[in-house]
Design a protein around this motif. Structure first.
Motif, PDB file in Angstrom:
ATOM      1  N   VAL A  93       2.216  -3.050  -2.253  1.00 13.88           N
ATOM      2  CA  VAL A  93       3.772  -3.482  -2.377  1.00 13.88           C
ATOM      3  C   VAL A  93       4.242  -2.425  -3.047  1.00 13.88           C
ATOM      4  O   VAL A  93       5.609  -2.152  -2.758  1.00 13.88           O
ATOM      5  CB  VAL A  93       3.836  -4.960  -2.791  1.00 13.88           C
ATOM      6  CG1 VAL A  93       5.178  -5.207  -3.132  1.00 13.88           C
ATOM      7  CG2 VAL A  93       3.060  -5.805  -2.034  1.00 13.88           C
ATOM      8  N   ALA A  96       4.479   1.320  -1.093  1.00 20.32           N
ATOM      9  CA  ALA A  96       5.304   1.330   0.230  1.00 20.32           C
ATOM     10  C   ALA A  96       6.678   1.191   0.400  1.00 20.32           C
ATOM     11  O   ALA A  96       7.266   0.355  -0.113  1.00 20.32           O
ATOM     12  CB  ALA A  96       4.553   0.014   1.370  1.00 20.32           C
ATOM     13  N   ASP A 100       7.534   3.056   5.862  1.00 16.35           N
ATOM     14  CA  ASP A 100       6.332   2.747   5.713  1.00 16.35           C
ATOM     15  C   ASP A 100       5.880   1.423   6.599  1.00 16.35           C
ATOM     16  O   ASP A 100       5.048   1.396   7.387  1.00 16.35           O
ATOM     17  CB  ASP A 100       5.446   2.811   4.364  1.00 16.35           C
ATOM     18  CG  ASP A 100       5.771   4.047   3.725  1.00 16.35           C
ATOM     19  OD1 ASP A 100       5.570   5.159   4.359  1.00 16.35           O
ATOM     20  OD2 ASP A 100       5.956   3.979   2.665  1.00 16.35           O
ATOM     21  N   TRP A 101       6.720   0.401   6.189  1.00 16.97           N
ATOM     22  CA  TRP A 101       6.636  -0.816   6.756  1.00 16.97           C
ATOM     23  C   TRP A 101       6.750  -0.849   8.221  1.00 16.97           C
ATOM     24  O   TRP A 101       6.158  -1.285   9.074  1.00 16.97           O
ATOM     25  CB  TRP A 101       7.455  -2.030   6.041  1.00 16.97           C
ATOM     26  CG  TRP A 101       6.754  -2.227   4.810  1.00 16.97           C
ATOM     27  CD1 TRP A 101       7.311  -2.003   3.560  1.00 16.97           C
ATOM     28  CD2 TRP A 101       6.032  -3.322   4.789  1.00 16.97           C
ATOM     29  NE1 TRP A 101       6.362  -2.769   2.617  1.00 16.97           N
ATOM     30  CE2 TRP A 101       5.830  -3.700   3.270  1.00 16.97           C
ATOM     31  CE3 TRP A 101       5.313  -4.334   5.476  1.00 16.97           C
ATOM     32  CZ2 TRP A 101       4.790  -4.562   2.695  1.00 16.97           C
ATOM     33  CZ3 TRP A 101       4.646  -5.525   4.987  1.00 16.97           C
ATOM     34  CH2 TRP A 101       4.067  -5.534   3.533  1.00 16.97           C
ATOM     35  N   ARG A 102       8.123  -0.160   8.454  1.00 19.09           N
ATOM     36  CA  ARG A 102       8.449  -0.100   9.859  1.00 19.09           C
ATOM     37  C   ARG A 102       7.402   0.690  10.781  1.00 19.09           C
ATOM     38  O   ARG A 102       7.249   0.142  11.832  1.00 19.09           O
ATOM     39  CB  ARG A 102       9.935   0.608   9.897  1.00 19.09           C
ATOM     40  CG  ARG A 102      10.962  -0.596   9.368  1.00 19.09           C
ATOM     41  CD  ARG A 102      12.256   0.111   9.360  1.00 19.09           C
ATOM     42  NE  ARG A 102      13.277  -0.631   8.930  1.00 19.09           N
ATOM     43  CZ  ARG A 102      14.660  -0.511   8.660  1.00 19.09           C
ATOM     44  NH1 ARG A 102      15.121   0.966   8.607  1.00 19.09           N
ATOM     45  NH2 ARG A 102      15.631  -1.387   8.242  1.00 19.09           N
ATOM     46  N   MET A 105       4.371  -1.573  11.598  1.00 21.05           N
ATOM     47  CA  MET A 105       4.860  -2.838  12.294  1.00 21.05           C
ATOM     48  C   MET A 105       5.377  -2.464  13.697  1.00 21.05           C
ATOM     49  O   MET A 105       4.953  -3.295  14.454  1.00 21.05           O
ATOM     50  CB  MET A 105       6.155  -3.533  11.421  1.00 21.05           C
ATOM     51  CG  MET A 105       5.526  -4.478  10.380  1.00 21.05           C
ATOM     52  SD  MET A 105       4.603  -5.916  10.884  1.00 21.05           S
ATOM     53  CE  MET A 105       4.540  -6.755   9.455  1.00 21.05           C
ATOM     54  N   VAL A 147       0.283  -3.297   3.695  1.00 16.07           N
ATOM     55  CA  VAL A 147       0.960  -2.990   4.835  1.00 16.07           C
ATOM     56  C   VAL A 147       0.113  -3.306   6.036  1.00 16.07           C
ATOM     57  O   VAL A 147       0.633  -4.203   7.033  1.00 16.07           O
ATOM     58  CB  VAL A 147       1.742  -1.704   4.801  1.00 16.07           C
ATOM     59  CG1 VAL A 147       2.486  -1.728   5.909  1.00 16.07           C
ATOM     60  CG2 VAL A 147       2.516  -1.666   3.447  1.00 16.07           C
ATOM     61  N   TYR A 148      -1.133  -2.489   6.223  1.00 13.80           N
ATOM     62  CA  TYR A 148      -1.819  -2.739   7.304  1.00 13.80           C
ATOM     63  C   TYR A 148      -2.435  -4.090   7.568  1.00 13.80           C
ATOM     64  O   TYR A 148      -2.513  -4.827   8.546  1.00 13.80           O
ATOM     65  CB  TYR A 148      -3.194  -1.558   7.128  1.00 13.80           C
ATOM     66  CG  TYR A 148      -4.030  -1.635   8.217  1.00 13.80           C
ATOM     67  CD1 TYR A 148      -3.757  -1.437   9.558  1.00 13.80           C
ATOM     68  CD2 TYR A 148      -5.439  -2.317   8.115  1.00 13.80           C
ATOM     69  CE1 TYR A 148      -4.721  -1.457  10.614  1.00 13.80           C
ATOM     70  CE2 TYR A 148      -6.472  -2.594   9.114  1.00 13.80           C
ATOM     71  CZ  TYR A 148      -5.886  -1.904  10.365  1.00 13.80           C
ATOM     72  OH  TYR A 148      -6.851  -1.916  11.576  1.00 13.80           O
ATOM     73  N   ALA A 150      -0.865  -6.858   6.606  1.00 16.96           N
ATOM     74  CA  ALA A 150       0.215  -7.794   6.943  1.00 16.96           C
ATOM     75  C   ALA A 150       0.430  -7.591   8.580  1.00 16.96           C
ATOM     76  O   ALA A 150       0.672  -8.653   9.142  1.00 16.96           O
ATOM     77  CB  ALA A 150       1.579  -7.337   6.185  1.00 16.96           C
ATOM     78  N   THR A 151       0.335  -6.118   8.975  1.00 11.76           N
ATOM     79  CA  THR A 151       0.555  -6.147  10.632  1.00 11.76           C
ATOM     80  C   THR A 151      -0.701  -6.853  11.066  1.00 11.76           C
ATOM     81  O   THR A 151      -0.318  -7.420  12.381  1.00 11.76           O
ATOM     82  CB  THR A 151       0.299  -4.752  10.904  1.00 11.76           C
ATOM     83  OG1 THR A 151      -0.814  -4.089  10.474  1.00 11.76           O
ATOM     84  CG2 THR A 151       1.473  -3.871  10.076  1.00 11.76           C
TER      85      THR A 151
END
Length: 238
Positions: A93, A96, A100-102, A105, A147-148, A150-151
Motif C-alpha cells: 500500500v 503503490a 500502479d493500481w490502474r 486493475m 495490488v495484485y 486486490a485485483t
C-alpha cells in the motif's frame, strides 16, 4: 458453423500457451496476445487463429473505433472463453501509486469484465463456459503483493456475480486458481523480491491447462465453479 469455438486471452503467456494447445484438440481457438513472435508460433498450430491485440487499448481506450477484438464480437456463438491475461508486480500500500493500481486493475479486472460483456450474446447462443484464471492471491494477501491480490479478489467477485446472473441463460462460469506456477510472470516476481527461482518447486503450466479442460468437459447438468491448483508440496512447507 458447427465447429466449437474457444477464445483465450493471454495466449502467449506461460499458462495461456498450454491452454490454447490443449483446447485445439476439440475447438477452434482464437488466441489473443501482444507478442507477434509468440502468436506466429501459435498460429502454426492446427485450429488456431492468432489475434494481435493490446486488450487495454482495444477494449478500454478505443471506444467507438475499430479494433482486432471486433472480429470476435461478430461471432454467432462461443463455446469457451478463458481469461488468462494478467500482469503482476510487487507493491505494498505504501509503495503503490495510482498508476500502479490502474495498470493492474485495467488488465486483470476491467478487461475480462468488458470482454465478457461484449461477448455475452455469443456465449449465450453457445451455452458457453467462461473461465477466469485467478490465483492463490485471490484468497489472501501479503504486504508486498497488495495490488495484485486486490485485483484477484475483485476478479473472483466478477466471476461469482456473472455465474449467478447468467445461470438462467445457460452460461457456465468457473474460477481456476493456480498456486505458484512456472511462468515468466512468477520468475519476474521472484526476481523483484531477490528470491531464488526454483522451477522444480512450482506447478507446471500444463497442469493449469488440464484443470481448464476438466471445467470445459463438465457434463450438461452441472458446472465446476471453483478449482484450486496447488503444488504437491506447498512452498511454505519446504
Amino acid at each position: 458453423m458447427t465447429e466449437k469455438i474457444a477464445i483465450v486471452t493471454g495466449a502467449t503467456g506461460g499458462m495461456g500457451r498450454e491452454i490454447v494447445a490443449d483446447l485445439t484438440r476439440t475447438h477452434h481457438v482464437y488466441a489473443l496476445g501482444r507478442s507477434d513472435t509468440a502468436l506466429a508460433e501459435l498460429g502454426a498450430l492446427k485450429s488456431v487463429t492468432p489475434v494481435s491485440t493490446d486488450l487495454v487499448v482495444d477494449l478500454l481506450d478505443s471506444a467507438g473505433t475499430s479494433c482486432a477484438v471486433e472480429r470476435l464480437v461478430d461471432l454467432s456463438r462461443i463455446d469457451v472463453l478463458v481469461h488468462a491475461a494478467a500482469v503482476a508486480s510487487r507493491f505494498s500500500v505504501e509503495t503503490a501509486g495510482v498508476s500502479d493500481w490502474r495498470q493492474m486493475m485495467d488488465l486483470n479486472v476491467h478487461v475480462p469484465a468488458e470482454l465478457t460483456r461484449r461477448l455475452l450474446p455469443a456465449l449465450r447462443a453457445g451455452d458457453g463456459t467462461v473461465i477466469f484464471i485467478n490465483s492463490g492471491a485471490g484468497r489472501g494477501a501479503y504486504p508486498d503483493n497488495v495490488v495484485y491480490a486486490a485485483t484477484k479478489h475483485a476478479l473472483r467477485a466478477v466471476a461469482d456475480g456473472l455465474r449467478k446472473g447468467e445461470a438462467g441463460a445457460g452460461v457456465r462460469v468457473a474460477t481456476v486458481a493456480p498456486g505458484p506456477t512456472d511462468t515468466p510472470m512468477l520468475q519476474g516476481l521472484q526476481g523483484q523480491a531477490g528470491q531464488e527461482y526454483r522451477p522444480e518447486h512450482y506447478i507446471e503450466p500444463v497442469e493449469v491447462a488440464r484443470a481448464v479442460r476438466m471445467v470445459v468437459d463438465a457434463g450438461p447438468s452441472t458446472q465446476i465453479t471453483e478449482v484450486a491448483v496447488r503444488p504437491r508440496v506447498e512452498l511454505s512447507d519446504r
